[in-house]
Design a protein around this motif. Sequence first.
Motif, PDB file in Angstrom:
ATOM      1  N   ARG A   9      34.992  13.817  40.782  1.00  0.00           N
ATOM      2  CA  ARG A   9      35.287  12.411  40.472  1.00  0.00           C
ATOM      3  C   ARG A   9      36.789  12.108  40.543  1.00  0.00           C
ATOM      4  NH1 ARG A   9      31.729   9.249  38.901  1.00  0.00           N
ATOM      5  NH2 ARG A   9      33.094   7.999  37.592  1.00  0.00           N
ATOM      6  N   SER A  10      37.336  12.421  41.707  1.00  0.00           N
ATOM      7  CA  SER A  10      38.758  12.149  41.934  1.00  0.00           C
ATOM      8  C   SER A  10      38.926  11.793  43.410  1.00  0.00           C
ATOM      9  CB  SER A  10      39.590  13.396  41.613  1.00  0.00           C
ATOM     10  OG  SER A  10      39.433  14.334  42.665  1.00  0.00           O
ATOM     11  N   ARG A  11      40.169  11.649  43.833  1.00  0.00           N
ATOM     12  CA  ARG A  11      40.396  11.337  45.250  1.00  0.00           C
ATOM     13  C   ARG A  11      39.836  12.417  46.172  1.00  0.00           C
ATOM     14  NH1 ARG A  11      44.755   8.942  42.720  1.00  0.00           N
ATOM     15  NH2 ARG A  11      45.606   7.001  43.585  1.00  0.00           N
ATOM     16  N   SER A  12      39.675  13.636  45.667  1.00  0.00           N
ATOM     17  CA  SER A  12      39.128  14.672  46.552  1.00  0.00           C
ATOM     18  C   SER A  12      37.615  14.521  46.751  1.00  0.00           C
ATOM     19  CB  SER A  12      39.483  16.081  46.054  1.00  0.00           C
ATOM     20  OG  SER A  12      39.023  16.296  44.749  1.00  0.00           O
ATOM     21  N   SER A  13      36.961  13.673  45.941  1.00  0.00           N
ATOM     22  CA  SER A  13      35.525  13.426  46.170  1.00  0.00           C
ATOM     23  C   SER A  13      35.314  12.782  47.547  1.00  0.00           C
ATOM     24  CB  SER A  13      34.962  12.520  45.067  1.00  0.00           C
ATOM     25  OG  SER A  13      35.139  13.153  43.814  1.00  0.00           O
ATOM     26  N   ARG A  14      36.333  12.057  48.018  1.00  0.00           N
ATOM     27  CA  ARG A  14      36.230  11.467  49.370  1.00  0.00           C
ATOM     28  C   ARG A  14      36.140  12.563  50.425  1.00  0.00           C
ATOM     29  NH1 ARG A  14      41.189   7.277  48.443  1.00  0.00           N
ATOM     30  NH2 ARG A  14      42.436   9.153  48.651  1.00  0.00           N
ATOM     31  N   ILE A  15      36.812  13.676  50.160  1.00  0.00           N
ATOM     32  CA  ILE A  15      36.800  14.760  51.146  1.00  0.00           C
ATOM     33  C   ILE A  15      35.441  15.483  51.109  1.00  0.00           C
ATOM     34  CG2 ILE A  15      38.024  16.775  52.036  1.00  0.00           C
ATOM     35  CD1 ILE A  15      39.686  14.120  51.981  1.00  0.00           C
ATOM     36  N   ASP A  34      41.020  22.010  37.782  1.00  0.00           N
ATOM     37  CA  ASP A  34      41.306  20.977  36.786  1.00  0.00           C
ATOM     38  C   ASP A  34      42.524  20.179  37.268  1.00  0.00           C
ATOM     39  OD1 ASP A  34      41.049  19.544  34.455  1.00  0.00           O
ATOM     40  OD2 ASP A  34      41.969  21.070  33.155  1.00  0.00           O
ATOM     41  N   ILE A  35      42.636  18.955  36.813  1.00  0.00           N
ATOM     42  CA  ILE A  35      43.829  18.136  37.090  1.00  0.00           C
ATOM     43  C   ILE A  35      44.154  17.328  35.830  1.00  0.00           C
ATOM     44  CG2 ILE A  35      43.690  17.816  39.605  1.00  0.00           C
ATOM     45  CD1 ILE A  35      42.278  15.085  38.987  1.00  0.00           C
ATOM     46  N   THR A  36      45.368  16.841  35.760  1.00  0.00           N
ATOM     47  CA  THR A  36      45.718  15.890  34.705  1.00  0.00           C
ATOM     48  C   THR A  36      45.116  14.542  35.096  1.00  0.00           C
ATOM     49  OG1 THR A  36      47.808  17.055  34.524  1.00  0.00           O
ATOM     50  CG2 THR A  36      47.649  14.946  33.387  1.00  0.00           C
ATOM     51  N   ARG A  37      44.292  13.979  34.228  1.00  0.00           N
ATOM     52  CA  ARG A  37      43.621  12.702  34.533  1.00  0.00           C
ATOM     53  C   ARG A  37      44.422  11.531  33.951  1.00  0.00           C
ATOM     54  NH1 ARG A  37      38.658  13.441  37.681  1.00  0.00           N
ATOM     55  NH2 ARG A  37      38.196  15.639  37.437  1.00  0.00           N
ATOM     56  N   PRO A  51      51.608  21.168  45.776  1.00  0.00           N
ATOM     57  CA  PRO A  51      52.976  21.117  45.231  1.00  0.00           C
ATOM     58  C   PRO A  51      53.095  20.300  43.941  1.00  0.00           C
ATOM     59  CG  PRO A  51      52.827  20.046  47.410  1.00  0.00           C
ATOM     60  CD  PRO A  51      51.540  20.756  47.183  1.00  0.00           C
ATOM     61  N   ASP A  52      52.225  19.295  43.760  1.00  0.00           N
ATOM     62  CA  ASP A  52      52.276  18.480  42.534  1.00  0.00           C
ATOM     63  C   ASP A  52      51.091  18.754  41.612  1.00  0.00           C
ATOM     64  OD1 ASP A  52      54.622  17.088  43.146  1.00  0.00           O
ATOM     65  OD2 ASP A  52      53.520  15.685  44.429  1.00  0.00           O
ATOM     66  N   GLY A  53      50.317  19.781  41.906  1.00  0.00           N
ATOM     67  CA  GLY A  53      49.138  20.080  41.080  1.00  0.00           C
ATOM     68  C   GLY A  53      48.018  19.079  41.277  1.00  0.00           C
ATOM     69  N   LYS A  54      48.043  18.351  42.422  1.00  0.00           N
ATOM     70  CA  LYS A  54      47.052  17.293  42.664  1.00  0.00           C
ATOM     71  C   LYS A  54      45.916  17.770  43.566  1.00  0.00           C
ATOM     72  CE  LYS A  54      49.980  13.273  42.018  1.00  0.00           C
ATOM     73  NZ  LYS A  54      49.918  11.862  42.320  1.00  0.00           N
ATOM     74  N   VAL A  55      44.937  16.899  43.704  1.00  0.00           N
ATOM     75  CA  VAL A  55      43.868  17.068  44.685  1.00  0.00           C
ATOM     76  C   VAL A  55      43.788  15.774  45.483  1.00  0.00           C
ATOM     77  CG1 VAL A  55      42.509  18.725  43.344  1.00  0.00           C
ATOM     78  CG2 VAL A  55      42.089  16.268  43.050  1.00  0.00           C
ATOM     79  N   PRO A  56      43.287  15.810  46.709  1.00  0.00           N
ATOM     80  CA  PRO A  56      42.782  16.979  47.416  1.00  0.00           C
ATOM     81  C   PRO A  56      43.898  17.845  47.985  1.00  0.00           C
ATOM     82  CG  PRO A  56      42.696  15.072  48.866  1.00  0.00           C
ATOM     83  CD  PRO A  56      43.188  14.570  47.522  1.00  0.00           C
ATOM     84  N   LEU A  57      43.529  19.108  48.221  1.00  0.00           N
ATOM     85  CA  LEU A  57      44.407  20.011  48.957  1.00  0.00           C
ATOM     86  C   LEU A  57      43.512  20.860  49.848  1.00  0.00           C
ATOM     87  CD1 LEU A  57      47.423  21.073  49.135  1.00  0.00           C
ATOM     88  CD2 LEU A  57      46.522  23.043  47.935  1.00  0.00           C
ATOM     89  N   TRP A  66      48.350  18.714  52.490  1.00  0.00           N
ATOM     90  CA  TRP A  66      48.176  17.845  51.339  1.00  0.00           C
ATOM     91  C   TRP A  66      48.248  16.396  51.779  1.00  0.00           C
ATOM     92  CZ3 TRP A  66      52.697  20.016  52.725  1.00  0.00           C
ATOM     93  CH2 TRP A  66      53.873  19.272  52.621  1.00  0.00           C
ATOM     94  N   GLU A  67      47.806  15.499  50.935  1.00  0.00           N
ATOM     95  CA  GLU A  67      47.647  14.057  51.163  1.00  0.00           C
ATOM     96  C   GLU A  67      46.307  13.777  51.868  1.00  0.00           C
ATOM     97  OE1 GLU A  67      49.228  11.271  50.122  1.00  0.00           O
ATOM     98  OE2 GLU A  67      50.526  12.550  48.929  1.00  0.00           O
ATOM     99  N   SER A  68      45.540  12.890  51.252  1.00  0.00           N
ATOM    100  CA  SER A  68      44.201  12.546  51.760  1.00  0.00           C
ATOM    101  C   SER A  68      44.207  12.191  53.243  1.00  0.00           C
ATOM    102  CB  SER A  68      43.644  11.351  50.984  1.00  0.00           C
ATOM    103  OG  SER A  68      43.553  11.644  49.616  1.00  0.00           O
ATOM    104  N   ILE A  69      45.205  11.408  53.656  1.00  0.00           N
ATOM    105  CA  ILE A  69      45.226  10.953  55.056  1.00  0.00           C
ATOM    106  C   ILE A  69      45.338  12.141  56.008  1.00  0.00           C
ATOM    107  CG2 ILE A  69      46.431   9.468  56.740  1.00  0.00           C
ATOM    108  CD1 ILE A  69      45.211   8.148  54.123  1.00  0.00           C
TER     109      ILE A  69
HETATM  110  N1  LIG Z   1      48.388  10.345  47.694  1.00  0.00           N
HETATM  111  C1  LIG Z   1      47.667  11.471  47.201  1.00  0.00           C
HETATM  112  C2  LIG Z   1      47.253  11.183  45.776  1.00  0.00           C
HETATM  113  C3  LIG Z   1      46.558  12.380  45.149  1.00  0.00           C
HETATM  114  C4  LIG Z   1      46.287  12.130  43.673  1.00  0.00           C
HETATM  115  O1  LIG Z   1      47.015  11.383  43.002  1.00  0.00           O
HETATM  116  N2  LIG Z   1      45.237  12.768  43.168  1.00  0.00           N
HETATM  117  C5  LIG Z   1      44.939  12.675  41.756  1.00  0.00           C
HETATM  118  C6  LIG Z   1      43.437  12.717  41.548  1.00  0.00           C
HETATM  119  S1  LIG Z   1      42.681  11.152  41.906  1.00  0.00           S
HETATM  120  C7  LIG Z   1      45.485  13.911  41.067  1.00  0.00           C
HETATM  121  O2  LIG Z   1      45.310  15.005  41.563  1.00  0.00           O
HETATM  122  N3  LIG Z   1      46.115  13.742  39.904  1.00  0.00           N
HETATM  123  C8  LIG Z   1      46.614  14.852  39.145  1.00  0.00           C
HETATM  124  C9  LIG Z   1      48.029  14.659  38.684  1.00  0.00           C
HETATM  125  O3  LIG Z   1      48.555  13.548  38.844  1.00  0.00           O
HETATM  126  O4  LIG Z   1      48.608  15.613  38.177  1.00  0.00           O
HETATM  127  C10 LIG Z   1      46.436  11.725  48.082  1.00  0.00           C
HETATM  128  O5  LIG Z   1      45.770  10.747  48.464  1.00  0.00           O
HETATM  129  O6  LIG Z   1      46.140  12.870  48.397  1.00  0.00           O
END
Ligand SMILES: N[C@@H](CCC(=O)N[C@@H](CS)C(=O)NCC(=O)O)C(=O)O
Length: 203
Positions: A9-15, A34-37, A51-57, A66-69
């Motif tokens: 249930r995050s941006r990586s769900s699109r992937i 896990d991610i910070t929500r 690099p920022d602990g985000k998803v998707p990767l 990295w980056e959805s696009i």
């Molecule tokens: N522009 C990035 C945004 C990624 C992003 O912000 N992902 C959120 C999940 S919806 C995340 O991982 N947040 C964790 C955080 O901010 O530490 C992309 O589209 O890949």
Amino acid sequence: MLTLYHAPRSRSSRIITLLRELDALDKVNIVIVDITRGDGSGARDPKNPHPDGKVPLLVHDGVVIWESIAIIQYLTDLFPEKKLAPVAGDLKRGRYLSWLAWYAGVVEPVLIVEAAGISHPYLQATFRGPKEMAQQLETALTASPYLMGDEFSAADLLLYSPFAWFPEATPDVPAVKAWIERCAARPSVQWAAEYDAAQQVAA
Ligand SMILES: N[C@@H](CCC(=O)N[C@@H](CS)C(=O)NCC(=O)O)C(=O)O
């Protein structure tokens, strides 16, 4: 070897949805992290190399993407059989790439700025605003059922997604609303929602 770092249930769900559309789920190792929500729950996961602990990767043989696009473009190039994106050399590719870039460069900033209630002439000059964004979508979706014409593409999967998460941001335009419903009705979307729900139960 392809590995996707995914948080349900995050941006990586699109992937996950895209991999289902590409019929490529069996070719990718999915690592749940896990991610910070936004609500303050969760935490950066040390096993996520983003690099920022985000998803998707996505990691392909050690190369970090990295980056959805970038990930969407990379995967549709890698698995062209399902025709979710025009291939290099196809004249339609320019329009397709423009939609992807417009999403990252304009749609997300416009929606975030609007949700944050911020207004500044620099923002309007750089990104324009919700009115112009809606106009762009309306023009395309009045002419055809999908952004690229008669067929669903990865551009639709990406661009409809923020309106599925935040229906309140949906432009009040019948052609845009009908497109969102069409995209949301795809079996891949339902499948990804069930996949995510199963991961959350298992966690
Ligand atoms: N522009 C990035 C945004 C990624 C992003 O912000 N992902 C959120 C999940 S919806 C995340 O991982 N947040 C964790 C955080 O901010 O530490 C992309 O589209 O890949």
